[in-house]
Design an enzyme around this catalytic site. Structure first.
Site, mmCIF file in Angstrom:
data_model
loop_
_atom_site.group_PDB
_atom_site.id
_atom_site.type_symbol
_atom_site.label_atom_id
_atom_site.label_comp_id
_atom_site.label_asym_id
_atom_site.label_seq_id
_atom_site.Cartn_x
_atom_site.Cartn_y
_atom_site.Cartn_z
ATOM 1 N N ASN A 1 -31.809 8.850 -10.344
ATOM 2 C CA ASN A 1 -30.503 9.327 -10.837
ATOM 3 C C ASN A 1 -30.519 10.842 -11.014
ATOM 4 O OD1 ASN A 1 -28.434 7.094 -11.438
ATOM 5 N ND2 ASN A 1 -30.399 6.229 -12.098
ATOM 6 N N ARG B 1 -39.864 10.152 -34.969
ATOM 7 C CA ARG B 1 -38.732 10.363 -34.062
ATOM 8 C C ARG B 1 -37.950 11.615 -34.429
ATOM 9 N NH1 ARG B 1 -35.150 5.372 -34.468
ATOM 10 N NH2 ARG B 1 -33.710 6.661 -33.324
ATOM 11 N N ILE C 1 -34.736 5.950 -27.956
ATOM 12 C CA ILE C 1 -33.459 5.837 -28.668
ATOM 13 C C ILE C 1 -33.264 7.130 -29.454
ATOM 14 C CG2 ILE C 1 -32.218 4.569 -30.475
ATOM 15 C CD1 ILE C 1 -33.969 2.106 -29.547
ATOM 16 N N LEU C 2 -32.074 7.687 -29.380
ATOM 17 C CA LEU C 2 -31.806 8.984 -30.006
ATOM 18 C C LEU C 2 -31.588 8.824 -31.511
ATOM 19 C CD1 LEU C 2 -29.234 10.184 -27.335
ATOM 20 C CD2 LEU C 2 -31.669 10.768 -27.451
ATOM 21 N N ASN D 1 -25.079 8.509 -20.648
ATOM 22 C CA ASN D 1 -26.172 7.627 -20.232
ATOM 23 C C ASN D 1 -25.684 6.755 -19.089
ATOM 24 O OD1 ASN D 1 -28.736 6.291 -20.388
ATOM 25 N ND2 ASN D 1 -27.737 4.591 -21.450
ATOM 26 N N HIS E 1 -26.401 2.929 -17.329
ATOM 27 C CA HIS E 1 -27.038 1.637 -17.583
ATOM 28 C C HIS E 1 -26.822 0.741 -16.364
ATOM 29 C CE1 HIS E 1 -28.688 -1.553 -20.048
ATOM 30 N NE2 HIS E 1 -27.740 -2.339 -19.591
ATOM 31 N N GLU F 1 -25.204 3.358 -8.825
ATOM 32 C CA GLU F 1 -25.563 4.305 -9.891
ATOM 33 C C GLU F 1 -25.533 5.736 -9.374
ATOM 34 O OE1 GLU F 1 -28.926 3.696 -12.447
ATOM 35 O OE2 GLU F 1 -29.004 1.580 -11.987
HETATM 36 C C1 GRF Z 1 -31.679 3.303 -13.942
HETATM 37 O O1 GRF Z 1 -31.558 1.986 -13.508
HETATM 38 C C2 GRF Z 1 -30.727 3.585 -15.061
HETATM 39 O O2 GRF Z 1 -29.567 2.823 -14.991
HETATM 40 C C3 GRF Z 1 -31.516 3.195 -16.277
HETATM 41 O O3 GRF Z 1 -32.835 3.544 -15.986
HETATM 42 C C4 GRF Z 1 -33.024 3.559 -14.583
HETATM 43 C C5 GRF Z 1 -33.579 4.898 -14.230
HETATM 44 O O4 GRF Z 1 -33.961 4.979 -12.881
HETATM 45 N N1 GRF Z 1 -30.998 3.794 -17.478
HETATM 46 P P1 GRF Z 1 -34.338 6.381 -12.252
HETATM 47 O O5 GRF Z 1 -35.496 6.947 -13.057
HETATM 48 O O6 GRF Z 1 -33.142 7.265 -12.319
HETATM 49 O O7 GRF Z 1 -34.750 6.085 -10.837
#
Ligand code: GRF
Length: 252
Positions: free
Chosen positions: A28, A79, A106-107, A121, A123, A193
Protein backbone atom coordinates in the site's frame (compact mmCIF):
# COMPACT_ATOMS: atom_id res chain seq x y z
CA UNK A 1 17.48 5.70 12.75
CA UNK A 2 17.42 8.53 10.24
CA UNK A 3 18.66 11.84 11.58
CA UNK A 4 15.80 14.25 12.19
CA UNK A 5 17.69 17.00 10.31
CA UNK A 6 17.25 14.89 7.18
CA UNK A 7 13.53 14.76 7.83
CA UNK A 8 13.30 18.51 8.00
CA UNK A 9 15.35 18.84 4.82
CA UNK A 10 12.70 17.17 2.68
CA UNK A 11 11.28 20.35 1.25
CA UNK A 12 11.01 19.16 -2.34
CA UNK A 13 7.47 17.91 -1.71
CA UNK A 14 4.81 20.28 -2.95
CA UNK A 15 1.31 20.05 -1.55
CA UNK A 16 0.12 17.60 1.10
CA UNK A 17 2.89 16.24 3.31
CA UNK A 18 2.13 12.58 3.96
CA UNK A 19 3.64 10.36 6.66
CA UNK A 20 3.14 6.60 6.28
CA UNK A 21 3.33 4.14 9.18
CA UNK A 22 4.15 0.54 8.26
CA UNK A 23 5.12 -2.81 9.74
CA UNK A 24 5.39 -5.17 6.78
CA UNK A 25 5.57 -5.61 3.04
CA UNK A 26 4.44 -2.12 2.13
CA UNK A 27 2.43 -2.74 -1.03
CA UNK A 28 0.00 0.00 0.00
CA UNK A 29 2.92 2.32 0.67
CA UNK A 30 4.12 1.51 -2.83
CA UNK A 31 0.72 2.36 -4.30
CA UNK A 32 0.79 5.71 -2.49
CA UNK A 33 4.37 6.44 -3.61
CA UNK A 34 3.47 5.57 -7.20
CA UNK A 35 0.33 7.73 -7.16
CA UNK A 36 2.36 10.68 -5.86
CA UNK A 37 5.05 10.11 -8.49
CA UNK A 38 2.39 10.07 -11.23
CA UNK A 39 0.97 13.34 -9.93
CA UNK A 40 -2.37 11.73 -9.02
CA UNK A 41 -2.04 13.06 -5.48
CA UNK A 42 -1.24 16.71 -4.93
CA UNK A 43 1.45 15.92 -2.37
CA UNK A 44 4.14 13.44 -1.44
CA UNK A 45 5.39 11.06 1.22
CA UNK A 46 7.86 12.89 3.45
CA UNK A 47 8.45 10.20 6.07
CA UNK A 48 7.98 6.46 6.56
CA UNK A 49 8.08 5.03 10.07
CA UNK A 50 8.21 1.28 10.61
CA UNK A 51 7.62 -0.66 13.81
CA UNK A 52 9.89 -3.39 12.45
CA UNK A 53 13.44 -3.17 11.11
CA UNK A 54 12.67 -6.15 8.84
CA UNK A 55 9.76 -4.53 7.02
CA UNK A 56 10.26 -4.57 3.25
CA UNK A 57 8.32 -1.31 3.22
CA UNK A 58 11.55 0.36 4.39
CA UNK A 59 13.31 -0.74 1.23
CA UNK A 60 10.44 0.63 -0.89
CA UNK A 61 10.73 3.99 0.88
CA UNK A 62 14.48 4.15 0.43
CA UNK A 63 14.17 3.38 -3.28
CA UNK A 64 11.77 6.31 -3.55
CA UNK A 65 14.16 8.60 -1.68
CA UNK A 66 11.88 8.94 1.34
CA UNK A 67 13.46 9.25 4.83
CA UNK A 68 12.77 6.26 7.08
CA UNK A 69 12.76 5.70 10.81
CA UNK A 70 12.48 2.38 12.63
CA UNK A 71 10.71 2.56 15.98
CA UNK A 72 10.58 -0.88 17.57
CA UNK A 73 8.19 -1.23 20.51
CA UNK A 74 10.87 -2.86 22.66
CA UNK A 75 12.82 0.43 22.71
CA UNK A 76 10.00 2.00 24.69
CA UNK A 77 8.61 1.33 28.15
CA UNK A 78 4.97 1.82 27.15
CA UNK A 79 2.62 2.81 24.36
CA UNK A 80 2.47 6.43 25.53
CA UNK A 81 6.23 6.96 25.17
CA UNK A 82 6.23 5.16 21.80
CA UNK A 83 3.48 7.40 20.48
CA UNK A 84 5.12 10.51 21.97
CA UNK A 85 8.23 9.81 19.89
CA UNK A 86 6.08 9.10 16.84
CA UNK A 87 4.29 12.42 17.25
CA UNK A 88 7.64 14.19 17.57
CA UNK A 89 8.97 12.62 14.37
CA UNK A 90 5.82 13.36 12.37
CA UNK A 91 5.69 16.94 13.64
CA UNK A 92 9.37 17.50 12.81
CA UNK A 93 8.72 16.29 9.27
CA UNK A 94 5.68 18.62 9.15
CA UNK A 95 3.37 15.76 8.28
CA UNK A 96 -0.19 16.86 7.51
CA UNK A 97 -1.77 13.45 6.87
CA UNK A 98 -0.79 10.22 8.63
CA UNK A 99 -1.51 7.06 6.62
CA UNK A 100 -1.52 3.74 8.41
CA UNK A 101 -0.54 1.09 5.88
CA UNK A 102 -0.29 -2.26 7.62
CA UNK A 103 0.92 -0.65 10.86
CA UNK A 104 0.41 -3.31 13.52
CA UNK A 105 -0.13 -1.04 16.48
CA UNK A 106 -3.15 0.52 18.13
CA UNK A 107 -2.86 4.28 18.51
CA UNK A 108 -3.12 5.99 21.89
CA UNK A 109 -5.79 8.68 22.42
CA UNK A 110 -2.92 11.20 22.69
CA UNK A 111 -1.74 10.36 19.19
CA UNK A 112 -5.25 10.54 17.76
CA UNK A 113 -5.80 13.89 19.42
CA UNK A 114 -2.58 15.30 17.94
CA UNK A 115 -3.66 14.39 14.41
CA UNK A 116 -7.42 14.56 14.80
CA UNK A 117 -9.16 14.04 11.45
CA UNK A 118 -5.76 13.59 9.79
CA UNK A 119 -5.18 9.85 10.21
CA UNK A 120 -6.30 7.30 7.63
CA UNK A 121 -6.21 3.52 7.68
CA UNK A 122 -6.90 0.79 5.16
CA UNK A 123 -8.54 -2.47 6.14
CA UNK A 124 -8.86 -5.56 3.92
CA UNK A 125 -12.61 -6.12 4.45
CA UNK A 126 -15.84 -4.19 4.33
CA UNK A 127 -16.00 -2.58 7.77
CA UNK A 128 -17.63 -2.72 10.24
CA UNK A 129 -17.65 -6.44 9.40
CA UNK A 130 -14.45 -8.42 9.98
CA UNK A 131 -12.72 -5.61 11.87
CA UNK A 132 -11.58 -4.98 15.42
CA UNK A 133 -9.06 -6.65 17.73
CA UNK A 134 -7.21 -9.57 16.17
CA UNK A 135 -8.54 -8.83 12.70
CA UNK A 136 -5.41 -8.21 10.68
CA UNK A 137 -3.58 -9.84 7.81
CA UNK A 138 -4.61 -13.40 6.95
CA UNK A 139 -6.96 -13.55 9.97
CA UNK A 140 -9.35 -11.23 8.17
CA UNK A 141 -9.57 -13.35 5.03
CA UNK A 142 -9.80 -16.58 7.08
CA UNK A 143 -12.77 -15.13 8.94
CA UNK A 144 -14.38 -13.96 5.71
CA UNK A 145 -14.05 -17.42 4.12
CA UNK A 146 -15.25 -19.20 7.28
CA UNK A 147 -18.36 -17.01 7.45
CA UNK A 148 -19.53 -17.88 3.96
CA UNK A 149 -20.16 -14.30 2.86
CA UNK A 150 -20.23 -13.81 -0.90
CA UNK A 151 -18.70 -10.33 -0.91
CA UNK A 152 -15.64 -8.92 0.82
CA UNK A 153 -13.55 -5.92 -0.14
CA UNK A 154 -11.58 -3.12 1.44
CA UNK A 155 -12.24 0.04 3.40
CA UNK A 156 -10.35 3.30 3.82
CA UNK A 157 -11.43 5.13 6.96
CA UNK A 158 -10.35 7.88 9.28
CA UNK A 159 -8.66 6.25 12.26
CA UNK A 160 -9.33 6.74 15.92
CA UNK A 161 -8.07 4.91 19.01
CA UNK A 162 -10.41 1.95 18.44
CA UNK A 163 -9.07 -0.77 16.12
CA UNK A 164 -10.66 -0.28 12.70
CA UNK A 165 -13.00 2.39 14.08
CA UNK A 166 -13.53 5.86 12.69
CA UNK A 167 -15.67 7.23 9.85
CA UNK A 168 -15.56 5.31 6.57
CA UNK A 169 -14.25 7.26 3.56
CA UNK A 170 -14.32 4.82 0.61
CA UNK A 171 -15.12 1.14 0.16
CA UNK A 172 -14.70 -1.26 -2.71
CA UNK A 173 -16.34 -4.68 -2.83
CA UNK A 174 -14.69 -7.85 -4.09
CA UNK A 175 -16.49 -11.10 -4.99
CA UNK A 176 -15.71 -14.14 -2.84
CA UNK A 177 -15.39 -17.13 -5.17
CA UNK A 178 -16.28 -20.69 -4.17
CA UNK A 179 -12.71 -21.89 -4.65
CA UNK A 180 -11.03 -18.93 -2.95
CA UNK A 181 -8.15 -19.50 -0.55
CA UNK A 182 -6.82 -16.90 1.89
CA UNK A 183 -4.10 -16.16 -0.64
CA UNK A 184 -6.34 -15.79 -3.69
CA UNK A 185 -8.84 -13.61 -1.82
CA UNK A 186 -6.05 -11.47 -0.31
CA UNK A 187 -4.58 -10.96 -3.78
CA UNK A 188 -7.92 -9.82 -5.25
CA UNK A 189 -8.60 -7.51 -2.31
CA UNK A 190 -5.05 -6.18 -2.62
CA UNK A 191 -5.67 -4.97 -6.16
CA UNK A 192 -8.61 -2.92 -4.89
CA UNK A 193 -6.65 -1.65 -1.88
CA UNK A 194 -3.97 -0.24 -4.12
CA UNK A 195 -6.59 1.71 -6.08
CA UNK A 196 -8.65 2.80 -3.11
CA UNK A 197 -6.02 4.17 -0.74
CA UNK A 198 -4.47 6.62 -3.22
CA UNK A 199 -8.00 7.65 -4.26
CA UNK A 200 -8.94 8.53 -0.68
CA UNK A 201 -5.69 10.44 -0.14
CA UNK A 202 -6.25 12.35 -3.36
CA UNK A 203 -9.69 13.44 -2.15
CA UNK A 204 -8.18 14.52 1.18
CA UNK A 205 -5.47 16.52 -0.59
CA UNK A 206 -8.18 18.25 -2.63
CA UNK A 207 -10.14 19.03 0.56
CA UNK A 208 -13.11 17.09 -0.81
CA UNK A 209 -13.81 15.00 2.30
CA UNK A 210 -16.38 16.41 4.67
CA UNK A 211 -17.05 14.55 7.92
CA UNK A 212 -20.39 14.92 9.66
CA UNK A 213 -20.70 12.57 12.61
CA UNK A 214 -19.88 9.08 11.36
CA UNK A 215 -20.49 9.95 7.72
CA UNK A 216 -17.89 11.13 5.26
CA UNK A 217 -19.18 12.98 2.20
CA UNK A 218 -17.23 13.36 -1.02
CA UNK A 219 -18.07 16.88 -2.02
CA UNK A 220 -17.69 18.86 -5.18
CA UNK A 221 -14.75 21.22 -4.70
CA UNK A 222 -16.70 24.04 -6.29
CA UNK A 223 -20.02 23.17 -4.66
CA UNK A 224 -21.54 23.78 -1.25
CA UNK A 225 -19.85 22.28 1.80
CA UNK A 226 -23.18 20.84 2.93
CA UNK A 227 -23.92 17.14 2.39
CA UNK A 228 -24.04 17.22 -1.39
CA UNK A 229 -22.33 14.03 -2.45
CA UNK A 230 -20.46 14.57 -5.68
CA UNK A 231 -19.10 11.08 -6.05
CA UNK A 232 -19.92 7.49 -5.18
CA UNK A 233 -17.93 6.44 -2.13
CA UNK A 234 -18.67 2.80 -2.91
CA UNK A 235 -16.70 1.82 -5.95
CA UNK A 236 -17.98 -1.13 -8.00
CA UNK A 237 -15.67 -4.01 -8.70
CA UNK A 238 -13.67 -3.13 -11.78
CA UNK A 239 -15.03 0.36 -12.29
CA UNK A 240 -12.65 3.21 -12.36
CA UNK A 241 -12.30 6.19 -10.16
CA UNK A 242 -13.49 8.56 -12.84
CA UNK A 243 -16.73 6.67 -13.53
CA UNK A 244 -17.58 6.95 -9.84
CA UNK A 245 -17.56 10.72 -10.21
CA UNK A 246 -14.43 11.08 -8.11
CA UNK A 247 -12.22 12.59 -10.79
CA UNK A 248 -9.66 15.04 -9.58
CA UNK A 249 -10.60 18.66 -9.85
CA UNK A 250 -8.98 20.40 -12.77
CA UNK A 251 -5.32 20.88 -12.03
CA UNK A 252 -4.08 24.43 -12.08
C1 GRF B 1 -3.21 -4.60 3.98
O1 GRF B 1 -4.00 -5.71 3.68
C2 GRF B 1 -4.01 -3.56 4.70
O2 GRF B 1 -5.36 -3.57 4.36
C3 GRF B 1 -3.85 -3.96 6.14
O3 GRF B 1 -2.56 -4.46 6.24
C4 GRF B 1 -2.13 -4.94 4.98
C5 GRF B 1 -0.84 -4.26 4.67
O4 GRF B 1 -0.23 -4.76 3.51
N1 GRF B 1 -4.14 -2.88 7.04
P1 GRF B 1 1.01 -4.01 2.87
O5 GRF B 1 2.10 -3.96 3.93
O6 GRF B 1 0.58 -2.65 2.46
O7 GRF B 1 1.43 -4.86 1.70
Amino acid sequence: MTDTHALMARRDVMGLRIGVLVSGNGTNLQAILDACARGDIAGGVVLVVSSSAKAFALERARRAGVPTVVLTPKEFSDRASYDARLIELLRTAQVELVCLAGFLRILTPQFVEQFAGRIMNIHPALLPAFGGPGMYGAHVHEAVLASGVKVSGCTVHFADETPDGGPIILQSPVRVEDDDTVESLAARVGVEEHRLYPAAIRLFAEERLQVIGRRVYVVDPAGPRAPAPAGRALLREGDNFESAGLTQAKKV
